[in-house]
Scaffold this motif. Sequence first.
Motif, PDB file in Angstrom:
ATOM      1  N   TYR A   1      -6.841  -3.727  -1.094  1.00  0.00           N
ATOM      2  CA  TYR A   1      -7.918  -3.425  -0.148  1.00  0.00           C
ATOM      3  C   TYR A   1      -8.942  -4.561  -0.098  1.00  0.00           C
ATOM      4  O   TYR A   1      -9.514  -4.842   0.962  1.00  0.00           O
ATOM      5  CB  TYR A   1      -8.592  -2.109  -0.524  1.00  0.00           C
ATOM      6  CG  TYR A   1      -7.781  -0.889  -0.130  1.00  0.00           C
ATOM      7  CD1 TYR A   1      -7.233  -0.776   1.138  1.00  0.00           C
ATOM      8  CD2 TYR A   1      -7.566   0.143  -1.035  1.00  0.00           C
ATOM      9  CE1 TYR A   1      -6.485   0.334   1.497  1.00  0.00           C
ATOM     10  CE2 TYR A   1      -6.818   1.259  -0.682  1.00  0.00           C
ATOM     11  CZ  TYR A   1      -6.279   1.351   0.582  1.00  0.00           C
ATOM     12  OH  TYR A   1      -5.548   2.441   0.940  1.00  0.00           O
TER      13      TYR A   1
ATOM     14  N   CYS B   1      -4.855   2.184  -9.557  1.00  0.00           N
ATOM     15  CA  CYS B   1      -6.202   2.068  -8.978  1.00  0.00           C
ATOM     16  C   CYS B   1      -6.620   0.601  -8.895  1.00  0.00           C
ATOM     17  O   CYS B   1      -7.193   0.155  -7.887  1.00  0.00           O
ATOM     18  CB  CYS B   1      -7.211   2.869  -9.809  1.00  0.00           C
ATOM     19  SG  CYS B   1      -7.115   4.658  -9.574  1.00  0.00           S
TER      20      CYS B   1
ATOM     21  N   GLU C   1       2.681   1.744  -3.448  1.00  0.00           N
ATOM     22  CA  GLU C   1       1.794   2.053  -4.567  1.00  0.00           C
ATOM     23  C   GLU C   1       1.062   3.378  -4.361  1.00  0.00           C
ATOM     24  O   GLU C   1       0.715   4.060  -5.329  1.00  0.00           O
ATOM     25  CB  GLU C   1       0.821   0.906  -4.785  1.00  0.00           C
ATOM     26  CG  GLU C   1       1.567  -0.360  -5.184  1.00  0.00           C
ATOM     27  CD  GLU C   1       0.729  -1.324  -5.966  1.00  0.00           C
ATOM     28  OE1 GLU C   1      -0.476  -1.387  -5.696  1.00  0.00           O
ATOM     29  OE2 GLU C   1       1.289  -2.002  -6.843  1.00  0.00           O
ATOM     30  N   LYS C   2       0.827   3.782  -3.116  1.00  0.00           N
ATOM     31  CA  LYS C   2       0.276   5.121  -2.883  1.00  0.00           C
ATOM     32  C   LYS C   2       1.276   6.200  -3.310  1.00  0.00           C
ATOM     33  O   LYS C   2       0.901   7.213  -3.908  1.00  0.00           O
ATOM     34  CB  LYS C   2      -0.100   5.293  -1.415  1.00  0.00           C
ATOM     35  CG  LYS C   2      -1.463   4.720  -1.054  1.00  0.00           C
ATOM     36  CD  LYS C   2      -1.863   5.122   0.356  1.00  0.00           C
ATOM     37  CE  LYS C   2      -3.294   4.675   0.651  1.00  0.00           C
ATOM     38  NZ  LYS C   2      -3.710   5.058   2.025  1.00  0.00           N
ATOM     39  N   ASN C   3       2.552   5.987  -2.990  1.00  0.00           N
ATOM     40  CA  ASN C   3       3.581   6.931  -3.443  1.00  0.00           C
ATOM     41  C   ASN C   3       3.653   6.969  -4.962  1.00  0.00           C
ATOM     42  O   ASN C   3       3.796   8.042  -5.574  1.00  0.00           O
ATOM     43  CB  ASN C   3       4.947   6.548  -2.863  1.00  0.00           C
ATOM     44  CG  ASN C   3       5.035   6.800  -1.368  1.00  0.00           C
ATOM     45  OD1 ASN C   3       4.338   7.678  -0.841  1.00  0.00           O
ATOM     46  ND2 ASN C   3       5.878   6.057  -0.673  1.00  0.00           N
TER      47      ASN C   3
ATOM     48  N   LEU D   1      -4.266  -1.189  -6.104  1.00  0.00           N
ATOM     49  CA  LEU D   1      -4.639  -0.833  -4.738  1.00  0.00           C
ATOM     50  C   LEU D   1      -6.006  -1.394  -4.363  1.00  0.00           C
ATOM     51  O   LEU D   1      -6.236  -1.800  -3.224  1.00  0.00           O
ATOM     52  CB  LEU D   1      -4.618   0.691  -4.572  1.00  0.00           C
ATOM     53  CG  LEU D   1      -3.225   1.308  -4.401  1.00  0.00           C
ATOM     54  CD1 LEU D   1      -3.272   2.815  -4.566  1.00  0.00           C
ATOM     55  CD2 LEU D   1      -2.633   0.956  -3.047  1.00  0.00           C
TER      56      LEU D   1
ATOM     57  N   LEU E   1       1.197   6.319  -6.957  1.00  0.00           N
ATOM     58  CA  LEU E   1      -0.025   6.976  -7.434  1.00  0.00           C
ATOM     59  C   LEU E   1       0.110   8.488  -7.356  1.00  0.00           C
ATOM     60  O   LEU E   1      -0.284   9.209  -8.288  1.00  0.00           O
ATOM     61  CB  LEU E   1      -1.230   6.504  -6.608  1.00  0.00           C
ATOM     62  CG  LEU E   1      -2.594   7.075  -6.995  1.00  0.00           C
ATOM     63  CD1 LEU E   1      -2.926   6.714  -8.443  1.00  0.00           C
ATOM     64  CD2 LEU E   1      -3.680   6.543  -6.072  1.00  0.00           C
TER      65      LEU E   1
ATOM     66  N   ILE F   1       0.839  -1.208   0.000  1.00  0.00           N
ATOM     67  CA  ILE F   1       0.000   0.000   0.000  1.00  0.00           C
ATOM     68  C   ILE F   1       0.866   1.247   0.000  1.00  0.00           C
ATOM     69  O   ILE F   1       0.631   2.197  -0.763  1.00  0.00           O
ATOM     70  CB  ILE F   1      -0.949  -0.011   1.216  1.00  0.00           C
ATOM     71  CG1 ILE F   1      -2.016  -1.094   1.037  1.00  0.00           C
ATOM     72  CG2 ILE F   1      -1.613   1.347   1.399  1.00  0.00           C
ATOM     73  CD1 ILE F   1      -2.904  -1.298   2.246  1.00  0.00           C
ATOM     74  N   GLU F   2       1.903   1.277   0.849  1.00  0.00           N
ATOM     75  CA  GLU F   2       2.745   2.465   0.950  1.00  0.00           C
ATOM     76  C   GLU F   2       3.456   2.761  -0.368  1.00  0.00           C
ATOM     77  O   GLU F   2       3.465   3.899  -0.847  1.00  0.00           O
ATOM     78  CB  GLU F   2       3.759   2.281   2.076  1.00  0.00           C
ATOM     79  CG  GLU F   2       3.140   2.320   3.475  1.00  0.00           C
ATOM     80  CD  GLU F   2       4.161   2.066   4.572  1.00  0.00           C
ATOM     81  OE1 GLU F   2       5.328   1.797   4.232  1.00  0.00           O
ATOM     82  OE2 GLU F   2       3.783   2.132   5.754  1.00  0.00           O
TER      83      GLU F   2
ATOM     84  N   GLN G   1     -13.265   0.969   0.213  1.00  0.00           N
ATOM     85  CA  GLN G   1     -12.132   1.634  -0.430  1.00  0.00           C
ATOM     86  C   GLN G   1     -11.797   0.967  -1.761  1.00  0.00           C
ATOM     87  O   GLN G   1     -11.462   1.659  -2.741  1.00  0.00           O
ATOM     88  CB  GLN G   1     -10.904   1.603   0.492  1.00  0.00           C
ATOM     89  CG  GLN G   1     -11.022   2.465   1.729  1.00  0.00           C
ATOM     90  CD  GLN G   1     -11.697   1.760   2.888  1.00  0.00           C
ATOM     91  OE1 GLN G   1     -12.437   0.786   2.682  1.00  0.00           O
ATOM     92  NE2 GLN G   1     -11.470   2.236   4.099  1.00  0.00           N
TER      93      GLN G   1
END
Length: 687
Positions: free
Chosen positions: A147, A140, A120-122, A143, A124, A117-118, A155
Amino acid sequence: MANTFIKHKHWSVFWYLWALQVIWSSITVAQELDRDSLRAKVVQFQQQPGYEKDTVFIRTLNHLAYRYWSTSPDSVMAISKRSLTFSKRIGYQRGAVTAMIHIGTAHYEKGNFQEAIEVEKNALMKAEKMGFNKEIGVLCINLSMVYLDIGMYEQAQQLAYRGLEIATANGFEKQVARNHWTIGQVYELQGKLQEARESFARSKELYERAGYQRLLHLLDISIGRVYLKENQPAKAQEFYQKALKESGELGHRAGMVRAFMALGDFLEQTGKSGEAMEKYAEAKNIAVALGTEQKVAEANLKIAKCLLETGKLKEAYDQVQTGLELARDIHHMALTRDGFLFLSKIQAAMGDYKPALDSYQEYTLLGDSLMNQEVRMQLVKAEEQFRHDQEIQTVNQKYQGQLLRQRNYTYFILAVSILLVFIVLLLALYLRNIRRTSRIQKAHQKKIDEQNRELERIGKFKDRILSVVAHDVKTPLNSLKSTVDMYQEGMFNKEEMNMLTQQISTKLNEVNYFVNDLVLWAKSQMTQASARPNGFEIKGLVEKTISLLLWDAKRKGIEISDRTQPGMAYADEEMVKIVVRNFLANAIKYCDNGDQIILSTRSDSEERLLVVSVEDTGTGIPAEKLPYIFDEVNMSTEGTHHEIGTGLGLVLCRQYIEMNNGKIGVESERGKGSVFWFAIPLEEQGS
């Protein structure tokens, strides 16, 4: 819940990783190369003397990492980290984002959801900053799958819909299909089975339309799984068999593995453990040939479960040990957890209760890691925050003096900031006052300009009145006075004077028309005149006007023809009378003996207007004067018998017609006559 979670993890992994393939659609050189060829190409790049790591090299690394996804997450991680380092070094943003996607994939494959998550959020955030729409869509999807696996369905659904919107807007057909699939997965996990099947069917339709045949078997497996949950085993088996057939026809061995595994799950759930074991064995054999360690481990564990159910404990024990060892080697947390659960059951069945308890404790610990991932993430964050607070406290104790100086400096900055804000506010107030003063001055100036224009208009009006009175009114009056003086001095006898009486009468009529036009025009200029419309019959108005001017026409030998038709108009009747009289008087003025004047009407049903025309065969109007015929600058010319006018009649006509929401115009040719016309609104029926 635990079993559902683990099964979901297994069938969602492929799709999480498949999303990576979408971003490679722009790479045409390395797209079809296999893993060995890509590895050789990387080595070739590195062996070139003085070769700099460029975008081609980075894209090759990223593609090589993708080729390892199904066999070695560690290889994916190592290659992608190299790619990320080189991308940052040369500022290749797209390469960096792609490498981060691969790193997140490797974490996910190994069950490290928090790290996935960390990363792939970065990725994104970076993709959004650079506007990489295709990568945003892939992230999208990725992630949302993470989730889903940790039970955060809302989410996951939000990300899937966002990805669907981006893919639809940019024409990414495969991403559109994939997001429909994810939405179906969310529905399935929420228990909305019909909606899930519809989403899966929509996804399959889109993939089939795009010619992406190698994924259809997975959609059939998903649809079959939903049918099984709906207690329709026959339909479920039909779709599982269909998935196996599609994979076999395409020679898609990885697809065959998944189809055999799905069939095995179906048979095991329906109590046919022996047949299920055969399907798992088929899947395992193909997975071994492919080198897909995860699927081999998964098949071993499922075979062990079937052996346990059939009472073959020793064989089950050997199988689960093999599968568990492989799962631990590839660091697959979910499979490792499954292995300990099966091992615990087998050991308990064999009477080894102490080892069974130990295995179950291992299972529980891994279950906590998997099932409470979100809680674990929060605990990690809390722990990190605690460490941070402890570090701050240590720094405060060690550098108290420095912090005090920093605080004083902060206060100074704050005071300066407040002063600057105060100055800015004063400037803003000053500028606002200037703008307000400027607006007031502009308003006053506008009012002065309007007054000046009004004074200028009144001045022109006065000059116009004086000009008319001095020339057009004074001239005929002087002529009349001279004639009377000559008669009083005896210069005309009675017979001659009788002959001149008709001329004197004509002159007086002209002066009367002058005065009437002058008064009406002056009134329209000096006051805010307005029309008072009402319904009236146009033919009667025309007939009355003709009767008033008929004698003047006969005196000049002019024929007047009335061709008007009955019709109701809606306008100010008095204003229309003046317009008709002016048009007819002008026609008589510029016609001579033998000429003809025709008055006619017609209706314009499209615009709801009544058109009145006065046509004559008189002298006509020069072409250069036509554009100004209704303007105030137009000066009157003498008629065929030297009649004169004010030049105001047509100006007055234009104003009156416009006040009544009408139109006015003229058509003329020198020596052939003129047609003056105006159009006024028809009276509405029932008004």
